[in-house]
Design a protein around this motif. Structure first.
Motif, PDB file in Angstrom:
ATOM      1  N   GLN A   1      -6.130 -60.603  -8.573  1.00 36.07           N
ATOM      2  CA  GLN A   1      -6.554 -60.444  -7.186  1.00 36.07           C
ATOM      3  C   GLN A   1      -7.325 -61.685  -6.718  1.00 36.07           C
ATOM      4  OE1 GLN A   1      -8.911 -56.885  -7.163  1.00 36.07           O
ATOM      5  NE2 GLN A   1      -7.147 -55.509  -7.329  1.00 36.07           N
TER       6      GLN A   1
ATOM      7  N   GLU B   1       1.402 -54.842  -2.318  1.00 35.03           N
ATOM      8  CA  GLU B   1      -0.035 -55.055  -2.522  1.00 35.03           C
ATOM      9  C   GLU B   1      -0.384 -56.537  -2.364  1.00 35.03           C
ATOM     10  OE1 GLU B   1      -0.748 -51.351  -5.684  1.00 35.03           O
ATOM     11  OE2 GLU B   1      -0.497 -53.416  -6.402  1.00 35.03           O
ATOM     12  N   GLU B   2       0.487 -57.410  -2.870  1.00 32.44           N
ATOM     13  CA  GLU B   2       0.217 -58.850  -2.726  1.00 32.44           C
ATOM     14  C   GLU B   2       0.146 -59.237  -1.258  1.00 32.44           C
ATOM     15  OE1 GLU B   2       2.012 -63.265  -3.785  1.00 32.44           O
ATOM     16  OE2 GLU B   2       2.780 -61.515  -4.854  1.00 32.44           O
TER      17      GLU B   2
ATOM     18  N   THR C   1      -6.918 -56.462 -13.532  1.00 33.38           N
ATOM     19  CA  THR C   1      -6.158 -57.126 -12.475  1.00 33.38           C
ATOM     20  C   THR C   1      -7.050 -57.792 -11.434  1.00 33.38           C
ATOM     21  OG1 THR C   1      -5.958 -54.959 -11.415  1.00 33.38           O
ATOM     22  CG2 THR C   1      -4.056 -55.755 -12.644  1.00 33.38           C
TER      23      THR C   1
ATOM     24  N   TYR D   1      -3.732 -48.877  -2.297  1.00 29.78           N
ATOM     25  CA  TYR D   1      -2.723 -49.359  -3.244  1.00 29.78           C
ATOM     26  C   TYR D   1      -1.348 -48.754  -2.975  1.00 29.78           C
ATOM     27  CZ  TYR D   1      -4.026 -45.180  -6.101  1.00 29.78           C
ATOM     28  OH  TYR D   1      -4.310 -43.908  -6.565  1.00 29.78           O
ATOM     29  N   ASP D   2      -0.370 -49.226  -3.733  1.00 33.93           N
ATOM     30  CA  ASP D   2       1.051 -49.026  -3.467  1.00 33.93           C
ATOM     31  C   ASP D   2       1.427 -47.584  -3.159  1.00 33.93           C
ATOM     32  OD1 ASP D   2       4.049 -48.731  -4.317  1.00 33.93           O
ATOM     33  OD2 ASP D   2       3.729 -50.895  -4.181  1.00 33.93           O
TER      34      ASP D   2
ATOM     35  N   ILE E   1       0.135 -56.486  -9.838  1.00 40.11           N
ATOM     36  CA  ILE E   1       0.032 -56.322  -8.393  1.00 40.11           C
ATOM     37  C   ILE E   1       1.443 -56.256  -7.829  1.00 40.11           C
ATOM     38  CG2 ILE E   1      -0.759 -57.394  -6.239  1.00 40.11           C
ATOM     39  CD1 ILE E   1      -3.021 -58.663  -7.847  1.00 40.11           C
ATOM     40  N   THR E   2       1.750 -55.191  -7.105  1.00 35.34           N
ATOM     41  CA  THR E   2       3.098 -55.038  -6.559  1.00 35.34           C
ATOM     42  C   THR E   2       3.291 -55.984  -5.379  1.00 35.34           C
ATOM     43  OG1 THR E   2       2.553 -53.316  -4.938  1.00 35.34           O
ATOM     44  CG2 THR E   2       3.029 -52.595  -7.203  1.00 35.34           C
TER      45      THR E   2
ATOM     46  N   SER F   1      -5.209 -52.710  -5.689  1.00 30.98           N
ATOM     47  CA  SER F   1      -4.055 -52.586  -6.585  1.00 30.98           C
ATOM     48  C   SER F   1      -4.496 -51.657  -7.694  1.00 30.98           C
ATOM     49  CB  SER F   1      -3.616 -53.945  -7.128  1.00 30.98           C
ATOM     50  OG  SER F   1      -4.619 -54.524  -7.944  1.00 30.98           O
TER      51      SER F   1
END
Length: 337
Positions: free
Chosen positions: A205, A174-175, A201, A121-122, A170-171, A165
């Motif tokens: 996703q 991340e997308e 989330t 993740y981010d 979702i950033t 994420s």
């Protein structure tokens, strides 16, 4: 459907999987967010834990340590070459040391280990690397890990994951990771397994991956048990995805059973089973910190087959159904049966 899945020691047929843990880690480095506890890199700690798993009847483990979590995720002294110890700076693949150490552990213990490929993740992501590489290029790297080799190892990944994420949304980066994973999954047929902790989330996703043409039945939404709503799990199931209750490391801490964590999960599982979704449920412990080791009071890789099995039976979940969840369901998720 896929005919075989790659493990660190070679391809596996469906009937070779046996009892399978679908979301675990052998060697992992989570010190960026868990500095005191999030580092599994001691061979003598891990080996007896995996031997306990085989003694309990276990056969296969899917290791979800992705590229970012593989940095220095190998036993101390494994290599003096920092390039071997670090995540691949070009392809984003797992570090060579992580892959080869995991293969050596599998050979030493007899556990069949399937590796994931992908991105976390981010907080963990190298934004500049993502900016330099298009979504299609990132997908190409994932496909190469699956079909050629994880660079410098001679070992292929078997599935895509864990793709992560970690917030209520979702950033952007991340997308891009999810879309790349979806494109790689669509091309190879590989199962895609996600990290969706605390917030619901997993629905977003799944929507991204369906937009990219992925069949929901090829997607496993991980950490679903950390979202405190059974309706969330039911909606994922209705959409055709696998729901994975894999955070059972929260159910045994310091040698003590945490009953409110266990009871909630058992209640959710019974609801899902009563509504006919027993074939889309996966269970695991997600051992990823030293405190999760059985020797240190955590669940280890065997909690599902020991205390949890007894408590599930007392709650009315038949042992035969648990056996199917540990064997048939992972096989269906991995091979698309």
């Amino acid at each position: 459907m896929v005919d075989t899945v790659q493990s660190v020691t070679g391809p596996l047929l469906p009937d070779q999987l046996g009892v399978t843990l679908p979301h675990e880690h052998v060697f992992i480095n989570m010190t960026r967010t868990t500095p005191q506890d999030g580092y599994l890199n001691v061979w003598s700690d891990t080996e007896p834990e995996l031997r306990r798993f085989t003694a309990a009847g276990g056969s296969t483990l899917i290791d979800m340590t992705n590229g970012e979590l593989s940095d220095y995720a190998a036993p101390v002294g494994w290599s003096d070459d920092l390039r071997v110890m670090q995540q691949n700076p070009d392809t984003g693949s797992r570090s060579i040391a992580n892959v080869l150490a995991t293969k050596a552990m599998a050979e030493a213990t007899g556990v069949q280990v399937i590796l994931g490929t992908g991105h976390y993740y981010d907080t963990y992501l190298d934004k500049r690397w993502f900016d330099r590489n298009s979504t299609n290029k990132i997908a190409e790297y994932l496909v190469a890990d699956l079909l050629d080799e994880i660079p410098g190892t001679g070992v292929r990944a078997g599935i895509i994951g864990e793709i992560a994420s970690d917030l209520s949304h979702i950033t952007a980066v991340e997308e891009r990771s999810f879309r790349a994973a979806a494109r790689a999954g669509r091309e190879t047929g590989a199962m895609i397994s996600t990290h969706a902790a605390s917030f619901p989330t997993g629905l977003a996703q799944l929507e991204i991956m369906v937009e990219e043409g992925v069949d929901p039945a090829r997607v496993v939404i991980g950490h679903s048990d950390t979202v405190k709503s059974v309706d969330y799990s039911l909606e994922l199931l209705r959409r055709g995805a696998f729901v994975q209750f894999d955070c059972l490391m929260t159910c045994r801490i310091g040698g003590e059973l945490i009953m409110h964590q266990i009871d909630r999960r058992l209640s959710y599982l019974k609801t899902m089973i009563d509504k006919g979704y027993q074939d889309q449920i996966l269970l695991s412990q997600d051992v990823c910190q030293r405190s999760h080791l059985r020797a240190l009071g955590g669940p280890g890789y065997t909690f599902l087959f020991e205390e949890f099995r007894t408590l599930a039976g007392q709650a009315g979940i038949e042992p035969e159904l648990l056996d199917r969840i540990h064997t048939v369901n992972p096989r269906r998720a991995i091979f698309g049966e």
